[in-house]
Scaffold this motif. Structure first.
Motif, PDB file in Angstrom:
ATOM      1  N   ALA A  55       0.851  -1.186   0.000  1.00 55.09           N
ATOM      2  CA  ALA A  55       0.000   0.000   0.000  1.00 55.09           C
ATOM      3  C   ALA A  55       0.888   1.238   0.000  1.00 55.09           C
ATOM      4  CB  ALA A  55      -0.905   0.006   1.227  1.00 55.09           C
ATOM      5  N   TYR A  56       0.525   2.217  -0.832  1.00 55.37           N
ATOM      6  CA  TYR A  56       1.241   3.493  -0.897  1.00 55.37           C
ATOM      7  C   TYR A  56       0.206   4.612  -0.795  1.00 55.37           C
ATOM      8  CZ  TYR A  56       4.682   0.336  -2.938  1.00 55.37           C
ATOM      9  OH  TYR A  56       5.528  -0.731  -3.159  1.00 55.37           O
ATOM     10  N   LEU A  57       0.444   5.545   0.125  1.00 56.08           N
ATOM     11  CA  LEU A  57      -0.478   6.654   0.332  1.00 56.08           C
ATOM     12  C   LEU A  57       0.335   7.925   0.525  1.00 56.08           C
ATOM     13  CD1 LEU A  57      -1.364   4.064   2.378  1.00 56.08           C
ATOM     14  CD2 LEU A  57      -3.468   5.390   2.460  1.00 56.08           C
ATOM     15  N   ALA A  58      -0.183   9.042   0.006  1.00 54.69           N
ATOM     16  CA  ALA A  58       0.495  10.324   0.180  1.00 54.69           C
ATOM     17  C   ALA A  58      -0.518  11.448   0.058  1.00 54.69           C
ATOM     18  CB  ALA A  58       1.599  10.503  -0.855  1.00 54.69           C
ATOM     19  N   TYR A  59      -0.250  12.543   0.788  1.00 57.57           N
ATOM     20  CA  TYR A  59      -1.061  13.738   0.603  1.00 57.57           C
ATOM     21  C   TYR A  59      -0.172  14.962   0.782  1.00 57.57           C
ATOM     22  CZ  TYR A  59      -1.416  15.324   5.501  1.00 57.57           C
ATOM     23  OH  TYR A  59      -1.148  15.828   6.748  1.00 57.57           O
ATOM     24  N   LEU A  60      -0.588  16.060   0.159  1.00 56.98           N
ATOM     25  CA  LEU A  60       0.149  17.326   0.205  1.00 56.98           C
ATOM     26  C   LEU A  60      -0.866  18.455   0.268  1.00 56.98           C
ATOM     27  CD1 LEU A  60       3.056  18.529  -0.020  1.00 56.98           C
ATOM     28  CD2 LEU A  60       2.597  18.791  -2.481  1.00 56.98           C
ATOM     29  N   GLU A  61      -0.653  19.409   1.176  1.00 58.69           N
ATOM     30  CA  GLU A  61      -1.558  20.549   1.340  1.00 58.69           C
ATOM     31  C   GLU A  61      -0.753  21.828   1.465  1.00 58.69           C
ATOM     32  OE1 GLU A  61      -5.233  18.424   3.819  1.00 58.69           O
ATOM     33  OE2 GLU A  61      -3.859  19.805   4.827  1.00 58.69           O
ATOM     34  N   ARG A  62      -1.346  22.912   1.000  1.00 59.45           N
ATOM     35  CA  ARG A  62      -0.704  24.219   1.141  1.00 59.45           C
ATOM     36  C   ARG A  62      -1.755  25.318   1.077  1.00 59.45           C
ATOM     37  NH1 ARG A  62       1.629  28.752  -1.022  1.00 59.45           N
ATOM     38  NH2 ARG A  62       3.831  29.159  -0.441  1.00 59.45           N
ATOM     39  N   PRO A  63      -1.711  26.290   1.993  1.00 60.46           N
ATOM     40  CA  PRO A  63      -2.584  27.465   1.862  1.00 60.46           C
ATOM     41  C   PRO A  63      -2.092  28.350   0.723  1.00 60.46           C
ATOM     42  CG  PRO A  63      -1.141  27.703   3.768  1.00 60.46           C
ATOM     43  CD  PRO A  63      -0.929  26.322   3.245  1.00 60.46           C
ATOM     44  N   ILE A  64      -3.005  28.721  -0.159  1.00 58.42           N
ATOM     45  CA  ILE A  64      -2.648  29.596  -1.286  1.00 58.42           C
ATOM     46  C   ILE A  64      -2.778  31.060  -0.871  1.00 58.42           C
ATOM     47  CG2 ILE A  64      -3.109  30.132  -3.691  1.00 58.42           C
ATOM     48  CD1 ILE A  64      -2.111  27.257  -3.119  1.00 58.42           C
ATOM     49  N   THR A  65      -3.841  31.366  -0.147  1.00 57.50           N
ATOM     50  CA  THR A  65      -4.045  32.693   0.443  1.00 57.50           C
ATOM     51  C   THR A  65      -4.541  32.480   1.868  1.00 57.50           C
ATOM     52  OG1 THR A  65      -6.377  32.944  -0.168  1.00 57.50           O
ATOM     53  CG2 THR A  65      -4.735  33.539  -1.840  1.00 57.50           C
ATOM     54  N   ARG A  66      -4.895  33.554   2.531  1.00 50.74           N
ATOM     55  CA  ARG A  66      -5.448  33.435   3.882  1.00 50.74           C
ATOM     56  C   ARG A  66      -6.779  32.686   3.886  1.00 50.74           C
ATOM     57  NH1 ARG A  66      -6.358  39.115   6.149  1.00 50.74           N
ATOM     58  NH2 ARG A  66      -7.364  37.836   7.777  1.00 50.74           N
ATOM     59  N   PHE A  67      -7.467  32.675   2.751  1.00 51.52           N
ATOM     60  CA  PHE A  67      -8.815  32.128   2.710  1.00 51.52           C
ATOM     61  C   PHE A  67      -8.940  30.865   1.862  1.00 51.52           C
ATOM     62  CE2 PHE A  67      -8.971  36.779   3.008  1.00 51.52           C
ATOM     63  CZ  PHE A  67      -9.573  36.916   4.246  1.00 51.52           C
ATOM     64  N   PHE A  68      -7.893  30.471   1.177  1.00 45.44           N
ATOM     65  CA  PHE A  68      -8.019  29.362   0.225  1.00 45.44           C
ATOM     66  C   PHE A  68      -6.816  28.432   0.348  1.00 45.44           C
ATOM     67  CE2 PHE A  68      -7.462  27.700  -4.224  1.00 45.44           C
ATOM     68  CZ  PHE A  68      -8.560  26.849  -4.176  1.00 45.44           C
ATOM     69  N   GLN A  69      -7.097  27.114   0.406  1.00 47.72           N
ATOM     70  CA  GLN A  69      -6.026  26.135   0.436  1.00 47.72           C
ATOM     71  C   GLN A  69      -6.333  25.000  -0.533  1.00 47.72           C
ATOM     72  OE1 GLN A  69      -5.809  24.542   4.477  1.00 47.72           O
ATOM     73  NE2 GLN A  69      -6.829  22.667   3.809  1.00 47.72           N
ATOM     74  N   LEU A  70      -5.278  24.370  -1.030  1.00 45.20           N
ATOM     75  CA  LEU A  70      -5.388  23.254  -1.962  1.00 45.20           C
ATOM     76  C   LEU A  70      -4.674  22.041  -1.380  1.00 45.20           C
ATOM     77  CD1 LEU A  70      -4.800  24.739  -5.538  1.00 45.20           C
ATOM     78  CD2 LEU A  70      -6.889  23.657  -4.685  1.00 45.20           C
ATOM     79  N   GLY A  71      -5.166  20.859  -1.756  1.00 45.43           N
ATOM     80  CA  GLY A  71      -4.526  19.628  -1.334  1.00 45.43           C
ATOM     81  C   GLY A  71      -4.639  18.571  -2.415  1.00 45.43           C
ATOM     82  N   THR A  72      -3.761  17.591  -2.365  1.00 46.03           N
ATOM     83  CA  THR A  72      -3.794  16.489  -3.324  1.00 46.03           C
ATOM     84  C   THR A  72      -3.496  15.195  -2.600  1.00 46.03           C
ATOM     85  OG1 THR A  72      -2.918  15.652  -5.417  1.00 46.03           O
ATOM     86  CG2 THR A  72      -1.365  16.777  -3.957  1.00 46.03           C
ATOM     87  N   ILE A  73      -4.063  14.093  -3.096  1.00 46.53           N
ATOM     88  CA  ILE A  73      -3.903  12.767  -2.505  1.00 46.53           C
ATOM     89  C   ILE A  73      -3.524  11.783  -3.602  1.00 46.53           C
ATOM     90  CG2 ILE A  73      -5.093  10.863  -1.327  1.00 46.53           C
ATOM     91  CD1 ILE A  73      -6.895  12.913  -0.008  1.00 46.53           C
ATOM     92  N   TYR A  74      -2.612  10.879  -3.263  1.00 41.70           N
ATOM     93  CA  TYR A  74      -2.264   9.778  -4.170  1.00 41.70           C
ATOM     94  C   TYR A  74      -2.350   8.474  -3.385  1.00 41.70           C
ATOM     95  CZ  TYR A  74       0.527   6.478  -6.854  1.00 41.70           C
ATOM     96  OH  TYR A  74       0.959   5.355  -7.531  1.00 41.70           O
ATOM     97  N   LEU A  75      -3.051   7.493  -3.951  1.00 35.02           N
ATOM     98  CA  LEU A  75      -3.213   6.183  -3.320  1.00 35.02           C
ATOM     99  C   LEU A  75      -2.899   5.098  -4.340  1.00 35.02           C
ATOM    100  CD1 LEU A  75      -6.760   6.794  -1.737  1.00 35.02           C
ATOM    101  CD2 LEU A  75      -4.545   7.242  -0.663  1.00 35.02           C
TER     102      LEU A  75
END
Length: 464
Positions: A144-164
């Motif tokens: 099993a391989y799992l990963a996620y990455l998150e980052r705030p883009i501005t004070r009000f908006f953030q993005l994230g990604t997941i790989y499984l």
């Protein structure tokens, strides 16, 4: 040079002795007595390094065995942590709407997690945070391989990604299931947030050539507040071929929420100056996937509409009540349920009473239908009493009354906690029949053959 470092040793013992009524000439017999001992060792050999192992011994009717129960070693700094683990549940990843990861599907569970691997967590690295997990299944050949990455883009908006990715051996290629996800959150104002999540799946069991069937997405607007009213809703579209082996939701062996396109909404009204909440929820979707059919994919769409209304009230003296009406309209019937609960507690006791009518109007005359056991009335009671400071009673029971058949379950427990780190429990009956909120437990709500288990169990537990 003598090297010394702190070591902590803890332990746990549990003795379980069961006497159960059987159909043998002996009315009551001892069944599989068990003695379980676990020793937990924690150490910090160097700054930034933690180690832990758990060694267990189990003695029962199958003999005695000694085994490694759990273990890990962790190295951590100010903005990252890496752990090698064995037989521990360290697979959690946040999937806010699609719930792509259910740790029970990843940890290789066989009477406890059996997988082993590593987990690397990091945070505050150029405002990024995330995790990478690699694990080996031990009860069968796979990884099993799992990963996620998150980052705030501005004070009000953030993005994230997941790989499984789940790899296995054997069969025609591809011998893996991969899922890619993108999610985001926009904070608008106060409690108001807009979320989205979109994901793509690759799986050998996919049956159509349409690329759009490999995707799932969901958009949610939550906590629109207008005075004392809270409103939330979402739109979702789950592809027919969106399969995720690490989830319950999109797993062919579990919830099977394939090919669903629909909406969800809820309204909560907080009555001013009163401890009263009014709740309404609704969910509608259309689909071509019907697991009760062979083959399960239909040529045309069918729809399902679920509605739920609840009144929750609190009174003086610690008493509260809950009443709800639930209705589902599908291609078979209109399924109506009614539920009422009242309860209260103080320093001495807690009491809860439940009454539920399920599938109102279905199969009242005893005619057999394949999709329901018919209208049934369910009564449940839960009682907890502190007899003394050290002696406690707990019990719960449920009775089902259906067309031509009644069923019941009972669980009683007497607990003695006089000595520090020691617990002695005397139990009667089977707790699993009603541990899912008594009459709302599947074993009572849908199994008309349930009976009280004539079983007495003595449990002795000791921690040090």
């Amino acid at each position: 040079m003598l090297l010394t470092f702190p070591v902590t040793i803890n332990g746990y013992f549990e003795g379980e002795y069961v006497s159960q009524k059987s159909r043998l000439p002996v009315a009551w017999d001892m069944w599989n007595p068990k003695n379980y001992f676990e020793m937990k060792i924690s150490a910090k050999p160097f700054p930034g390094i933690d180690a832990y192992t758990s060694i267990a011994a189990l003695s029962n009717g199958n003999g005695t065995r000694l085994y490694l129960n759990q273990g890990h070693i962790t190295f951590h700094k100010s903005n990252f942590e890496i752990t090698y683990f064995s037989r521990e549940d360290r697979y959690w990843i946040s999937s806010p709407l699609l719930f792509l990861v259910q740790t029970d599907r990843v940890k290789d569970d066989s009477w406890g997690p059996k997988g082993e691997g590593f987990r690397y967590d990091f945070w505050d690295i150029f405002k990024f945070r995330g995790a990478i997990i690699g694990s080996k299944f031990k009860t069968w050949d796979g990884e099993a391989y799992l990963a996620y990455l998150e980052r705030p883009i501005t004070r009000f908006f953030q993005l994230g990604t997941i790989y499984l990715k789940k790899d296995w051996r054997g069969g025609d290629p591809p011998t893996f299931n991969s899922v890619y996800s993108l999610n985001g959150k926009l904070h608008v104002k106060g409690p108001l947030n807009l979320r989205f999540e979109v994901a793509k799946s690759i799986h050998p069991a996919q049956i159509t050539q349409k690329k759009s069937d490999d995707y799932a997405y969901e958009i949610e607007l939550r906590s629109v507040r207008i005075k004392n009213i809270l409103i939330a809703g979402n739109l979702f579209n789950y592809g027919l071929d969106f399969i995720d082996e690490f989830s319950n939701k999109f797993n062919k062996d579990f919830d099977r929420e394939f090919d669903r396109k629909g909406v969800y909404g809820e309204i909560i009204y907080l009555v001013p100056g009163k401890a009263i909440n009014l709740v309404y929820k609704t969910r509608w979707y259309k689909s071509r996937y019907d697991e009760s059919k062979i083959p399960p994919v239909k040529e045309t769409y069918y729809s399902r509409w679920w509605n739920y209304g609840e009144i929750y009230m609190e009174y003086y003296g610690g008493v509260n009540s809950r009443f709800f009406v639930e209705s589902t309209i599908d291609t078979q019937e209109t399924w109506n349920h009614l539920y009422f609960e009242v309860g209260g507690e103080n320093n001495v006791m807690k009491l809860r009473l439940q009454y539920k009518i399920m599938d109102i109007g279905i199969n009242r005359k005893g005619r057999s239908v394949f999709y329901s056991i018919g209208e049934r009335h369910l009564v449940g009671v839960e009682l907890r009493v502190n007899i003394t400071d050290y002696l406690h009673f707990y019990g719960r029971s449920a009775i089902g009354m259906g067309t031509g058949r009644d069923w019941e379950s009972l669980f009683l427990q007497l607990a003695y906690r006089r000595f520090q780190n020691t617990e002695i429990l005397l139990e009667y009956g089977e707790p699993s029949h009603t541990d899912g909120d008594i009459v709302n437990d599947w074993d009572i709500a849908y199994n008309p053959y349930q009976r009280v288990e004539d079983r007495v169990k003595l449990l002795v537990k000791f921690w040090f």
